[in-house]
Motif scaffolding. Sequence first.
Motif, PDB file in Angstrom:
ATOM      1  N   GLY A 364     -10.618 -49.944   6.978  1.00  0.00           N
ATOM      2  CA  GLY A 364      -9.954 -50.950   7.800  1.00  0.00           C
ATOM      3  C   GLY A 364      -9.041 -50.339   8.861  1.00  0.00           C
ATOM      4  O   GLY A 364      -8.493 -49.252   8.690  1.00  0.00           O
ATOM      5  N   THR A 365      -8.866 -51.068   9.924  1.00  0.00           N
ATOM      6  CA  THR A 365      -8.014 -50.580  11.002  1.00  0.00           C
ATOM      7  C   THR A 365      -6.558 -50.547  10.576  1.00  0.00           C
ATOM      8  O   THR A 365      -5.789 -49.704  10.999  1.00  0.00           O
ATOM      9  CB  THR A 365      -8.148 -51.470  12.246  1.00  0.00           C
ATOM     10  OG1 THR A 365      -8.107 -52.810  11.793  1.00  0.00           O
ATOM     11  CG2 THR A 365      -9.427 -51.192  13.006  1.00  0.00           C
ATOM     12  N   ALA A 366      -6.232 -51.508   9.692  1.00  0.00           N
ATOM     13  CA  ALA A 366      -4.832 -51.572   9.264  1.00  0.00           C
ATOM     14  C   ALA A 366      -4.452 -50.276   8.556  1.00  0.00           C
ATOM     15  O   ALA A 366      -3.442 -49.648   8.882  1.00  0.00           O
ATOM     16  CB  ALA A 366      -4.617 -52.749   8.317  1.00  0.00           C
ATOM     17  N   TYR A 367      -5.313 -49.856   7.636  1.00  0.00           N
ATOM     18  CA  TYR A 367      -4.994 -48.647   6.882  1.00  0.00           C
ATOM     19  C   TYR A 367      -4.959 -47.439   7.815  1.00  0.00           C
ATOM     20  O   TYR A 367      -4.063 -46.596   7.747  1.00  0.00           O
ATOM     21  CB  TYR A 367      -6.038 -48.453   5.781  1.00  0.00           C
ATOM     22  CG  TYR A 367      -5.681 -47.340   4.813  1.00  0.00           C
ATOM     23  CD1 TYR A 367      -4.663 -47.537   3.875  1.00  0.00           C
ATOM     24  CD2 TYR A 367      -6.327 -46.116   4.849  1.00  0.00           C
ATOM     25  CE1 TYR A 367      -4.318 -46.537   2.996  1.00  0.00           C
ATOM     26  CE2 TYR A 367      -5.990 -45.100   3.979  1.00  0.00           C
ATOM     27  CZ  TYR A 367      -4.990 -45.328   3.046  1.00  0.00           C
ATOM     28  OH  TYR A 367      -4.643 -44.327   2.173  1.00  0.00           O
ATOM     29  N   ALA A 368      -5.934 -47.456   8.698  1.00  0.00           N
ATOM     30  CA  ALA A 368      -6.000 -46.345   9.645  1.00  0.00           C
ATOM     31  C   ALA A 368      -4.741 -46.305  10.492  1.00  0.00           C
ATOM     32  O   ALA A 368      -4.166 -45.247  10.740  1.00  0.00           O
ATOM     33  CB  ALA A 368      -7.223 -46.503  10.533  1.00  0.00           C
ATOM     34  N   ALA A 369      -4.304 -47.494  10.885  1.00  0.00           N
ATOM     35  CA  ALA A 369      -3.139 -47.546  11.787  1.00  0.00           C
ATOM     36  C   ALA A 369      -1.839 -47.249  11.053  1.00  0.00           C
ATOM     37  O   ALA A 369      -0.997 -46.507  11.539  1.00  0.00           O
ATOM     38  CB  ALA A 369      -3.064 -48.934  12.425  1.00  0.00           C
ATOM     39  N   TYR A 370      -1.682 -47.794   9.847  1.00  0.00           N
ATOM     40  CA  TYR A 370      -0.363 -47.676   9.185  1.00  0.00           C
ATOM     41  C   TYR A 370      -0.327 -46.636   8.075  1.00  0.00           C
ATOM     42  O   TYR A 370       0.728 -46.329   7.550  1.00  0.00           O
ATOM     43  CB  TYR A 370       0.070 -49.032   8.638  1.00  0.00           C
ATOM     44  CG  TYR A 370       0.211 -50.056   9.721  1.00  0.00           C
ATOM     45  CD1 TYR A 370       1.239 -49.938  10.673  1.00  0.00           C
ATOM     46  CD2 TYR A 370      -0.678 -51.116   9.821  1.00  0.00           C
ATOM     47  CE1 TYR A 370       1.352 -50.874  11.685  1.00  0.00           C
ATOM     48  CE2 TYR A 370      -0.553 -52.043  10.828  1.00  0.00           C
ATOM     49  CZ  TYR A 370       0.465 -51.921  11.765  1.00  0.00           C
ATOM     50  OH  TYR A 370       0.580 -52.825  12.750  1.00  0.00           O
ATOM     51  N   GLY A 371      -1.458 -46.176   7.648  1.00  0.00           N
ATOM     52  CA  GLY A 371      -1.482 -45.112   6.653  1.00  0.00           C
ATOM     53  C   GLY A 371      -1.121 -45.607   5.271  1.00  0.00           C
ATOM     54  O   GLY A 371      -1.074 -46.810   5.001  1.00  0.00           O
ATOM     55  N   LYS A 372      -0.811 -44.661   4.417  1.00  0.00           N
ATOM     56  CA  LYS A 372      -0.571 -44.952   3.006  1.00  0.00           C
ATOM     57  C   LYS A 372       0.682 -45.816   2.811  1.00  0.00           C
ATOM     58  O   LYS A 372       0.700 -46.758   2.019  1.00  0.00           O
ATOM     59  CB  LYS A 372      -0.407 -43.629   2.270  1.00  0.00           C
ATOM     60  CG  LYS A 372      -0.709 -43.733   0.792  1.00  0.00           C
ATOM     61  CD  LYS A 372      -0.702 -42.353   0.182  1.00  0.00           C
ATOM     62  CE  LYS A 372      -0.782 -42.431  -1.319  1.00  0.00           C
ATOM     63  NZ  LYS A 372      -0.625 -41.102  -1.897  1.00  0.00           N
ATOM     64  N   THR A 373       1.705 -45.501   3.597  1.00  0.00           N
ATOM     65  CA  THR A 373       2.959 -46.248   3.452  1.00  0.00           C
ATOM     66  C   THR A 373       2.744 -47.713   3.787  1.00  0.00           C
ATOM     67  O   THR A 373       3.191 -48.614   3.067  1.00  0.00           O
ATOM     68  CB  THR A 373       4.042 -45.678   4.404  1.00  0.00           C
ATOM     69  OG1 THR A 373       3.889 -44.284   4.460  1.00  0.00           O
ATOM     70  CG2 THR A 373       5.416 -46.088   3.984  1.00  0.00           C
ATOM     71  N   GLY A 374       2.052 -47.924   4.846  1.00  0.00           N
ATOM     72  CA  GLY A 374       1.762 -49.297   5.258  1.00  0.00           C
ATOM     73  C   GLY A 374       1.032 -50.037   4.166  1.00  0.00           C
ATOM     74  O   GLY A 374       1.335 -51.199   3.858  1.00  0.00           O
ATOM     75  N   PHE A 375       0.121 -49.346   3.521  1.00  0.00           N
ATOM     76  CA  PHE A 375      -0.656 -49.938   2.451  1.00  0.00           C
ATOM     77  C   PHE A 375       0.265 -50.359   1.290  1.00  0.00           C
ATOM     78  O   PHE A 375       0.197 -51.478   0.777  1.00  0.00           O
ATOM     79  CB  PHE A 375      -1.705 -48.915   1.989  1.00  0.00           C
ATOM     80  CG  PHE A 375      -2.547 -49.405   0.855  1.00  0.00           C
ATOM     81  CD1 PHE A 375      -3.463 -50.438   1.046  1.00  0.00           C
ATOM     82  CD2 PHE A 375      -2.433 -48.825  -0.403  1.00  0.00           C
ATOM     83  CE1 PHE A 375      -4.234 -50.884   0.003  1.00  0.00           C
ATOM     84  CE2 PHE A 375      -3.211 -49.288  -1.448  1.00  0.00           C
ATOM     85  CZ  PHE A 375      -4.116 -50.313  -1.252  1.00  0.00           C
ATOM     86  N   MET A 376       1.171 -49.448   0.926  1.00  0.00           N
ATOM     87  CA  MET A 376       2.108 -49.745  -0.169  1.00  0.00           C
ATOM     88  C   MET A 376       3.005 -50.939   0.188  1.00  0.00           C
ATOM     89  O   MET A 376       3.263 -51.813  -0.628  1.00  0.00           O
ATOM     90  CB  MET A 376       2.994 -48.518  -0.467  1.00  0.00           C
ATOM     91  CG  MET A 376       2.288 -47.351  -1.130  1.00  0.00           C
ATOM     92  SD  MET A 376       1.224 -47.831  -2.495  1.00  0.00           S
ATOM     93  CE  MET A 376       2.450 -48.238  -3.698  1.00  0.00           C
ATOM     94  N   VAL A 377       3.479 -50.912   1.432  1.00  0.00           N
ATOM     95  CA  VAL A 377       4.355 -52.013   1.869  1.00  0.00           C
ATOM     96  C   VAL A 377       3.608 -53.338   1.757  1.00  0.00           C
ATOM     97  O   VAL A 377       4.147 -54.345   1.266  1.00  0.00           O
ATOM     98  CB  VAL A 377       4.861 -51.774   3.309  1.00  0.00           C
ATOM     99  CG1 VAL A 377       5.544 -53.026   3.866  1.00  0.00           C
ATOM    100  CG2 VAL A 377       5.819 -50.596   3.338  1.00  0.00           C
ATOM    101  N   ALA A 378       2.351 -53.331   2.147  1.00  0.00           N
ATOM    102  CA  ALA A 378       1.556 -54.565   2.083  1.00  0.00           C
ATOM    103  C   ALA A 378       1.452 -55.057   0.639  1.00  0.00           C
ATOM    104  O   ALA A 378       1.610 -56.246   0.354  1.00  0.00           O
ATOM    105  CB  ALA A 378       0.177 -54.320   2.676  1.00  0.00           C
ATOM    106  N   ILE A 379       1.237 -54.117  -0.259  1.00  0.00           N
ATOM    107  CA  ILE A 379       1.138 -54.504  -1.675  1.00  0.00           C
ATOM    108  C   ILE A 379       2.470 -55.075  -2.164  1.00  0.00           C
ATOM    109  O   ILE A 379       2.527 -56.132  -2.806  1.00  0.00           O
ATOM    110  CB  ILE A 379       0.733 -53.291  -2.537  1.00  0.00           C
ATOM    111  CG1 ILE A 379      -0.718 -52.954  -2.248  1.00  0.00           C
ATOM    112  CG2 ILE A 379       0.940 -53.590  -4.018  1.00  0.00           C
ATOM    113  CD1 ILE A 379      -1.391 -52.111  -3.286  1.00  0.00           C
ATOM    114  N   LEU A 380       3.558 -54.404  -1.816  1.00  0.00           N
ATOM    115  CA  LEU A 380       4.876 -54.866  -2.269  1.00  0.00           C
ATOM    116  C   LEU A 380       5.181 -56.253  -1.703  1.00  0.00           C
ATOM    117  O   LEU A 380       5.707 -57.125  -2.395  1.00  0.00           O
ATOM    118  CB  LEU A 380       5.962 -53.870  -1.863  1.00  0.00           C
ATOM    119  CG  LEU A 380       5.991 -52.600  -2.728  1.00  0.00           C
ATOM    120  CD1 LEU A 380       7.087 -51.653  -2.246  1.00  0.00           C
ATOM    121  CD2 LEU A 380       6.213 -52.954  -4.200  1.00  0.00           C
ATOM    122  N   LEU A 381       4.837 -56.426  -0.420  1.00  0.00           N
ATOM    123  CA  LEU A 381       5.093 -57.737   0.196  1.00  0.00           C
ATOM    124  C   LEU A 381       4.292 -58.841  -0.506  1.00  0.00           C
ATOM    125  O   LEU A 381       4.822 -59.926  -0.768  1.00  0.00           O
ATOM    126  CB  LEU A 381       4.729 -57.701   1.680  1.00  0.00           C
ATOM    127  CG  LEU A 381       5.806 -57.107   2.589  1.00  0.00           C
ATOM    128  CD1 LEU A 381       5.327 -57.073   4.035  1.00  0.00           C
ATOM    129  CD2 LEU A 381       7.107 -57.909   2.482  1.00  0.00           C
TER     130      LEU A 381
END
Length: 469
Positions: A364-381
């Motif tokens: 996904g572009t989201a993961y590509a754009a935000y990386g691992k941290t972004g992914f974790m933040v999404a899960i936490l949110l």
Amino acid sequence: MLAGPDANLKARIKSLRQHLSTENPLLVSIVDRFCELDKLAYKLGIISSKQSYTTDISWWPLISILGTFSAGKSTFINHYVQKDLQKTGNQAVDDKFTVICFSSDDKVRVLPGLALDADPRFPFYQISEEIEKVAAGEGSRIDAYLQLKTCPSDLIKGKIFIDSPGFDADAQRNSTLRITDHIINLSDLVLVFFDARHPEPGAMRDTLEHLVAGTVQRNDSNKVLFILNQIDTTAMEDNVEEVVAAWQRALAHGGLVSGRFYATYNEEVAVPIEDKGLRERYKRKRDADLNEIYQRIADVSIERVYRIIGSLENTANQIENKIVPQVREAVHTWIKRVLLVDVFILGPIFAGMLFYLVKHAGSGTAYAAYGKTGFMVAILLSLALLLVIHFFVRSIVAKWVVRALPEEALEGGVRAGFLRNTRWWQTLARPFVAGWNKSARNKLIEIREAADIFVQKLNDEYTNPSGQD
Ligand SMILES: Nc1nc2c(ncn2[C@@H]2O[C@H](COP(=O)(O)OP(=O)(O)OP(=O)(O)O)[C@@H](O)[C@H]2O)c(=O)[nH]1
Ligand SMILES: [Mg+2]
């Protein structure tokens, strides 16, 4: 923070203790036990800081004197306390309810109705609110309806008497009817006076119906004594039996079929009866009936203390056998439903979200754009969002459960106790009711044992089976 009595309530309980200690110290120990029940109930959340079990009881037995105009109600009270406490006379004299209680001061004091309305010792605590409900604007005129008299007669120690204005159902205002009903409800003994000078009780039908029919339907109707007064006035025609029979018929018509009908007169103000035989016959009848009435008045104090102890035990039993189980059941229902919603609705949503995020993690572009941290933040949110929804569900389900509670649950505090268990910090993973633990159970056992000891003390005071001095 757990609730306790507010400042106002604390002051009330303190004044209750003080007043009781001058009359019956045993009752002060009973107040203390009631306060222990309060404490337990505050912890369970079933009463609020404005409530206390001590205020549900009238601590002084209440004897009220009702009846028709000029029937001799005030004369009877004066004779009983052996003082000229109340004005008497052949016109309508009393226009207010007078609450009479003991005071060790030397003289009789008269205080305005407000003193009664605000003092938890008396059965008129906050009566103005009740009056306001039936007659708007009248609640603030409480002084027009009530007054308090304190009287230094030992004969009324430990009791409260109420003398009332002559009762005439047709002429009464709603507020007076309301007070009368309130008094009948709260009284331990109600003396209803009629007047033998009225040979035609038919004219009093409405009055009788209000005073009589209302009382016979109650399960405590044996607390009502009907007293035909001034029977000395029948001596001239020597027809007391006839007059009594006419009144009994009128009472039967009002619904009172049996018993507790007395005929008396007051010797000091009676019309002299010349004939010696007749005089003695009247006096015998009067003495027998008056003695019985006085005996009932005396018994009331004793019965009342037993009843207060009974109520202590009863409250303890109610908490353990009724309120706590009902709260527990409501809490279980609530937990079950919240978990159901969690498992079948929130669970799949969360799984879906996770699946989506993981699936798109690599490409996904989201993961590509935000990386691992972004992914974790999404899960936490997403988790936080689900948590918010979860708490929303908890409160919605709690409201459902409350709505399904039986009406009596509101009075007993089940509703409040249940809600105390659904606050956000109370976890779902618990099989217990907050505040209900071993020490609470032990406390109730202790209170019940104390109640038994109180009863034994009373028995020792009033009976003496072993015959010792
Ligand atoms: N003959 C006779 N007169 C009585 C008796 N009891 C009271 N009276 C007189 O009846 C009148 C009314 O007595 P109260 O005691 O004022 O009557 P009440 O029921 O308090 O009257 P209200 O407060 O006005 O309703 C007074 O004049 C008393 O002296 C009685 O047994 N026999
Ligand atoms: Mg009077």
